[in-house]
Scaffold this motif. Structure first.
Motif, PDB file in Angstrom:
ATOM      1  N   TYR A  65       0.839  -1.210   0.000  1.00 11.69           N
ATOM      2  CA  TYR A  65       0.000   0.000   0.000  1.00 11.69           C
ATOM      3  C   TYR A  65       0.871   1.256   0.000  1.00 11.69           C
ATOM      4  CZ  TYR A  65      -2.860   3.721   2.096  1.00 11.69           C
ATOM      5  OH  TYR A  65      -3.482   4.918   2.369  1.00 11.69           O
ATOM      6  N   GLU A  66       1.912   1.256   0.832  1.00  9.78           N
ATOM      7  CA  GLU A  66       2.773   2.425   0.949  1.00  9.78           C
ATOM      8  C   GLU A  66       3.474   2.738  -0.366  1.00  9.78           C
ATOM      9  OE1 GLU A  66       1.992   0.567   4.828  1.00  9.78           O
ATOM     10  OE2 GLU A  66       2.802  -0.233   2.949  1.00  9.78           O
ATOM     11  N   ALA A  67       3.951   1.705  -1.054  1.00  2.36           N
ATOM     12  CA  ALA A  67       4.638   1.923  -2.331  1.00  2.36           C
ATOM     13  C   ALA A  67       3.669   2.434  -3.397  1.00  2.36           C
ATOM     14  CB  ALA A  67       5.300   0.621  -2.789  1.00  2.36           C
ATOM     15  N   TRP A  68       2.445   1.891  -3.401  1.00  2.00           N
ATOM     16  CA  TRP A  68       1.430   2.322  -4.377  1.00  2.00           C
ATOM     17  C   TRP A  68       1.064   3.788  -4.160  1.00  2.00           C
ATOM     18  CZ3 TRP A  68      -0.348   1.697  -8.917  1.00  2.00           C
ATOM     19  CH2 TRP A  68      -1.653   2.000  -9.287  1.00  2.00           C
ATOM     20  N   MET A  69       0.811   4.162  -2.909  1.00  2.00           N
ATOM     21  CA  MET A  69       0.477   5.553  -2.594  1.00  2.00           C
ATOM     22  C   MET A  69       1.646   6.478  -2.939  1.00  2.00           C
ATOM     23  SD  MET A  69      -2.640   6.065  -1.172  1.00  2.00           S
ATOM     24  CE  MET A  69      -2.636   7.229   0.215  1.00  2.00           C
ATOM     25  N   SER A  70       2.843   6.062  -2.609  1.00  2.00           N
ATOM     26  CA  SER A  70       4.014   6.902  -2.854  1.00  2.00           C
ATOM     27  C   SER A  70       4.244   7.136  -4.336  1.00  2.00           C
ATOM     28  CB  SER A  70       5.261   6.274  -2.221  1.00  2.00           C
ATOM     29  OG  SER A  70       5.126   6.229  -0.806  1.00  2.00           O
ATOM     30  N   SER A  71       3.936   6.139  -5.163  1.00  2.00           N
ATOM     31  CA  SER A  71       4.153   6.297  -6.603  1.00  2.00           C
ATOM     32  C   SER A  71       3.181   7.299  -7.221  1.00  2.00           C
ATOM     33  CB  SER A  71       4.042   4.942  -7.315  1.00  2.00           C
ATOM     34  OG  SER A  71       2.728   4.419  -7.234  1.00  2.00           O
ATOM     35  N   HIS A  72       2.160   7.708  -6.463  1.00  2.00           N
ATOM     36  CA  HIS A  72       1.205   8.718  -6.924  1.00  2.00           C
ATOM     37  C   HIS A  72       1.339  10.022  -6.144  1.00  2.00           C
ATOM     38  CE1 HIS A  72      -0.624   5.145  -8.727  1.00  2.00           C
ATOM     39  NE2 HIS A  72      -1.219   5.976  -9.541  1.00  2.00           N
ATOM     40  N   GLY A  73       2.442  10.196  -5.465  1.00  2.00           N
ATOM     41  CA  GLY A  73       2.667  11.432  -4.729  1.00  2.00           C
ATOM     42  C   GLY A  73       1.860  11.552  -3.456  1.00  2.00           C
ATOM     43  N   CYS A  74       1.360  10.429  -2.934  1.00  2.00           N
ATOM     44  CA  CYS A  74       0.563  10.446  -1.703  1.00  2.00           C
ATOM     45  C   CYS A  74       1.384   9.989  -0.498  1.00  2.00           C
ATOM     46  CB  CYS A  74      -0.672   9.559  -1.860  1.00  2.00           C
ATOM     47  SG  CYS A  74      -1.791  10.035  -3.188  1.00  2.00           S
ATOM     48  N   ASP A  75       2.698  10.112  -0.578  1.00  2.95           N
ATOM     49  CA  ASP A  75       3.561   9.611   0.489  1.00  2.95           C
ATOM     50  C   ASP A  75       3.483  10.437   1.764  1.00  2.95           C
ATOM     51  OD1 ASP A  75       4.776  11.341  -1.531  1.00  2.95           O
ATOM     52  OD2 ASP A  75       6.527  11.371  -0.225  1.00  2.95           O
ATOM     53  N   ARG A  76       2.873  11.628   1.697  1.00  2.00           N
ATOM     54  CA  ARG A  76       2.726  12.447   2.913  1.00  2.00           C
ATOM     55  C   ARG A  76       1.408  12.195   3.625  1.00  2.00           C
ATOM     56  NH1 ARG A  76       5.204  18.432   1.334  1.00  2.00           N
ATOM     57  NH2 ARG A  76       7.298  17.703   0.779  1.00  2.00           N
ATOM     58  N   ASP A  77       0.525  11.391   3.025  1.00  2.00           N
ATOM     59  CA  ASP A  77      -0.718  11.064   3.707  1.00  2.00           C
ATOM     60  C   ASP A  77      -0.377  10.375   5.019  1.00  2.00           C
ATOM     61  OD1 ASP A  77      -3.854  10.797   3.202  1.00  2.00           O
ATOM     62  OD2 ASP A  77      -3.153   8.956   4.163  1.00  2.00           O
ATOM     63  N   TRP A  78      -1.165  10.628   6.047  1.00  2.00           N
ATOM     64  CA  TRP A  78      -0.849  10.085   7.370  1.00  2.00           C
ATOM     65  C   TRP A  78      -0.832   8.562   7.389  1.00  2.00           C
ATOM     66  CZ3 TRP A  78      -4.084   6.894  10.095  1.00  2.00           C
ATOM     67  CH2 TRP A  78      -5.419   6.832   9.680  1.00  2.00           C
ATOM     68  N   THR A  79      -1.599   7.925   6.489  1.00  2.00           N
ATOM     69  CA  THR A  79      -1.617   6.457   6.453  1.00  2.00           C
ATOM     70  C   THR A  79      -0.309   5.875   5.939  1.00  2.00           C
ATOM     71  OG1 THR A  79      -2.629   6.458   4.246  1.00  2.00           O
ATOM     72  CG2 THR A  79      -4.115   6.367   6.141  1.00  2.00           C
ATOM     73  N   VAL A  80       0.535   6.725   5.371  1.00  4.22           N
ATOM     74  CA  VAL A  80       1.863   6.302   4.925  1.00  4.22           C
ATOM     75  C   VAL A  80       2.936   6.807   5.892  1.00  4.22           C
ATOM     76  CG1 VAL A  80       3.576   6.439   3.056  1.00  4.22           C
ATOM     77  CG2 VAL A  80       1.132   6.280   2.504  1.00  4.22           C
ATOM     78  N   ALA A  81       2.774   8.053   6.360  1.00  6.45           N
ATOM     79  CA  ALA A  81       3.871   8.729   7.054  1.00  6.45           C
ATOM     80  C   ALA A  81       3.784   8.753   8.570  1.00  6.45           C
ATOM     81  CB  ALA A  81       3.973  10.171   6.538  1.00  6.45           C
ATOM     82  N   ASP A  82       2.598   8.584   9.145  1.00  7.96           N
ATOM     83  CA  ASP A  82       2.435   8.730  10.595  1.00  7.96           C
ATOM     84  C   ASP A  82       2.451   7.358  11.268  1.00  7.96           C
ATOM     85  OD1 ASP A  82       1.541   9.139  13.215  1.00  7.96           O
ATOM     86  OD2 ASP A  82       0.180  10.754  12.642  1.00  7.96           O
ATOM     87  N   GLU A  83       3.594   6.983  11.786  1.00 11.14           N
ATOM     88  CA  GLU A  83       3.758   5.641  12.344  1.00 11.14           C
ATOM     89  C   GLU A  83       2.858   5.400  13.552  1.00 11.14           C
ATOM     90  OE1 GLU A  83       5.238   2.926  11.320  1.00 11.14           O
ATOM     91  OE2 GLU A  83       5.844   3.967   9.503  1.00 11.14           O
ATOM     92  N   ALA A  84       2.681   6.402  14.393  1.00  9.72           N
ATOM     93  CA  ALA A  84       1.852   6.233  15.581  1.00  9.72           C
ATOM     94  C   ALA A  84       0.395   5.991  15.204  1.00  9.72           C
ATOM     95  CB  ALA A  84       1.973   7.464  16.486  1.00  9.72           C
ATOM     96  N   ALA A  85      -0.129   6.789  14.268  1.00 13.48           N
ATOM     97  CA  ALA A  85      -1.527   6.631  13.847  1.00 13.48           C
ATOM     98  C   ALA A  85      -1.724   5.337  13.068  1.00 13.48           C
ATOM     99  CB  ALA A  85      -1.958   7.829  13.000  1.00 13.48           C
ATOM    100  N   ARG A  86      -0.724   4.943  12.296  1.00 16.31           N
ATOM    101  CA  ARG A  86      -0.818   3.710  11.493  1.00 16.31           C
ATOM    102  C   ARG A  86      -1.058   2.478  12.367  1.00 16.31           C
ATOM    103  NH1 ARG A  86       1.432   2.605   6.596  1.00 16.31           N
ATOM    104  NH2 ARG A  86       2.673   0.954   7.540  1.00 16.31           N
ATOM    105  N   LYS A  87      -0.597   2.526  13.610  1.00 17.92           N
ATOM    106  CA  LYS A  87      -0.757   1.376  14.499  1.00 17.92           C
ATOM    107  C   LYS A  87      -2.213   1.158  14.898  1.00 17.92           C
ATOM    108  CE  LYS A  87       3.935   1.635  16.343  1.00 17.92           C
ATOM    109  NZ  LYS A  87       4.772   1.954  17.523  1.00 17.92           N
TER     110      LYS A  87
END
Length: 201
Positions: A65-87
């Motif tokens: 999921y992270e690689a797919w989002m990142s390839s579309h410029g969505c790497d700053r979305d919290w579901t990719v970048a926020d480790e605490a919330a991702r848990k």
């Protein structure tokens, strides 16, 4: 009549397979291998008429999921970048890739029904499936979905849930607490998801 025959002679399942695989690879995911969906021309035409899209989720060994989002410029979305919330996200691991159908109208259907009301009747998309639907619609059809609506997801966030929409041509994911599950919203709905073996009847 000749045009109708030409339509049935086309291998639309192979066309879809080729287009989806080529899109993954174009975006820098060279190890994604997409199998041909088991669907007749009539199936594919019927799903298209009903505004269902056929998409493929690769196994995580080929694409996360992270690689797919990142390839579309969505790497700053919290579901990719926020480790605490991702848990707090109930992720759905994928060991074996699969084709799935999902409602793909521009505006989200099933609006004015709360998450609690929807889930007994509609198998909603997961976060991972929504990202594939949204970004593939954009890549292959030039179609932005949910730019004025919001889509509830079956993915939970703690005791609440997630929803997603378009924001500046990117996937935007929102998190909601448990009381939100009971509240219907005019602009918020859900998209039905079915595995390829399911029937739309």
């Amino acid at each position: 009549m000749e045009a109708q025959l030409d339509e049935f002679v086309r291998d639309r399942a192979e066309e879809r397979r080729t287009a989806v695989e080529a899109n993954y690879r174009r975006l820098g995911h060279p190890f994604v291998t997409v199998p041909k969906p088991t669907a007749s021309v009539r199936d594919l035409m019927n799903w298209e008429r009903l505004e269902f899209d056929l998409n493929y989720r690769p196994p995580e060994s080929q694409l996360t999921y992270e690689a797919w989002m990142s390839s579309h410029g969505c790497d700053r979305d919290w579901t990719v970048a926020d480790e605490a919330a991702r848990k707090k996200v109930r992720w759905e691991p994928c060991d074996v890739g699969y084709w799935f159908l999902s409602q793909a109208a521009v505006n989200c259907p099933h609006r004015m029904r709360s998450h609690e009301e929807l889930t007994p009747d509609v198998c909603l998309l997961s976060l991972e499936e929504y990202a594939i639907l949204y970004l593939t619609c954009s890549d292959l059809a030039g179609r932005r979905i949910d730019d004025i609506t919001e889509c509830l997801l079956r993915t939970s966030f703690g005791s609440g849930c997630l929803s997603a929409c378009d924001l500046a041509s990117k996937v935007h994911v929102s998190r909601h607490d448990a009381p939100y599950l009971k509240v219907p919203q005019r602009h918020v709905g859900g998209r039905r998801r079915m595995l390829l073996s399911s029937s739309l009847a």
